[in-house]
Design an enzyme around this catalytic site. Structure first.
Site, PDB file in Angstrom:
ATOM      1  N   SER A  99       0.840  -1.195   0.000  1.00 20.48           N
ATOM      2  CA  SER A  99       0.000   0.000   0.000  1.00 20.48           C
ATOM      3  C   SER A  99       0.869   1.237   0.000  1.00 20.48           C
ATOM      4  CB  SER A  99      -0.907   0.012   1.228  1.00 20.48           C
ATOM      5  OG  SER A  99      -1.573   1.252   1.359  1.00 20.48           O
ATOM      6  N   TYR A 135      -1.770  -0.567  10.219  1.00 15.16           N
ATOM      7  CA  TYR A 135      -1.728  -1.145   8.873  1.00 15.16           C
ATOM      8  C   TYR A 135      -0.607  -0.512   8.053  1.00 15.16           C
ATOM      9  CZ  TYR A 135      -3.321  -2.226   4.108  1.00 15.16           C
ATOM     10  OH  TYR A 135      -3.392  -2.646   2.795  1.00 15.16           O
TER      11      TYR A 135
END
Length: 215
Positions: free
Chosen positions: A78, A134
């Site tokens: 990501s 995350y």
């Protein structure tokens, strides 16, 4: 990820197939809604998103066949884990120093984050501000990808990262700009690039490849 499960899987793969040529690491969890930023499950998130792919990859490395083509590893990551999301100068310095970057130094970074979470000081320590746990797990995965790519550069193994963007999955509660199937098609196109066009140590956003060290 359970090391025993990994060991059993590797044994099964070796017995049934003898080896492998392609590995796509897509394991990831987040316990936050889109507009939330709790770190209540930080340890589980780090274990799943960073240590899980790392342990599985290290266990599978001896089974890569190094065939006439190039073996490939693609880590689904990501842009939340890019270095520009970090404002802690000490952590940035560790991760930007490619000559000295090692798995041990990456582990130090993610463990430092978990310590800051336990101490209740994570918010002011310069960690990413969006989906923090995350994002840190992807910081670790991106850095590990770069270390692995450097280790196997010139040895028949390409290692890259791919950010699929805001994708409609259970993790995003079905929200997103495109389907998981559409993202998977792009990932497949990347992983199946011809050897002449296949780089290593790159961070892909859609079809565009960026040097991780420059982001």
């Amino acid at each position: 990820m359970d090391p025993t499960c990994i060991k059993d899987f590797v044994s099964w793969l070796k017995e049934v197939f003898g080896g492998l040529d392609v590995l796509v690491n897509n394991a990831a969890v987040s316990f936050n809604d889109i507009n939330e930023n709790s770190v209540e499950h930080a340890e589980t998130t780090i274990k799943t998103n960073y240590y899980g792919p790392k342990l599985l990859t290290e266990s599978l490395l001896p089974l890569f066949r190094r065939s006439d083509s190039v073996s490939r590893i693609l880590n689904i990551s990501s842009r939340l884990g890019l270095l520009n999301k970090l404002s802690n100068p000490i952590i940035r310095e560790i991760l930007e120093d490619e000559e000295r970057l090692t798995e041990e130094r990456i582990d130090f970074v993610v463990n430092r984050f978990l310590e800051d979470v336990k101490s209740g000081v994570w918010a002011e320590e310069g960690w990413p501000k969006v989906w923090t746990d995350y994002a840190v797990s992807k910081v670790g995965l991106n850095a590990y990808t770069r270390v692995l790519a450097k280790r196997y550069d010139g040895h028949g193994l390409s290692v890259n990262c791919f950010c699929p963007g805001f994708t409609q999955t259970s993790m995003t509660r079905g929200k997103g700009n495109h389907s998981a199937e559409a993202a998977a098609e792009i990932a497949a196109d990347i992983i199946l690039l011809s050897p002449d066009n296949l780089p290593t140590g790159k961070f892909y956003i859609n079809y565009k490849a960026f040097l991780y060290s420059n982001l």
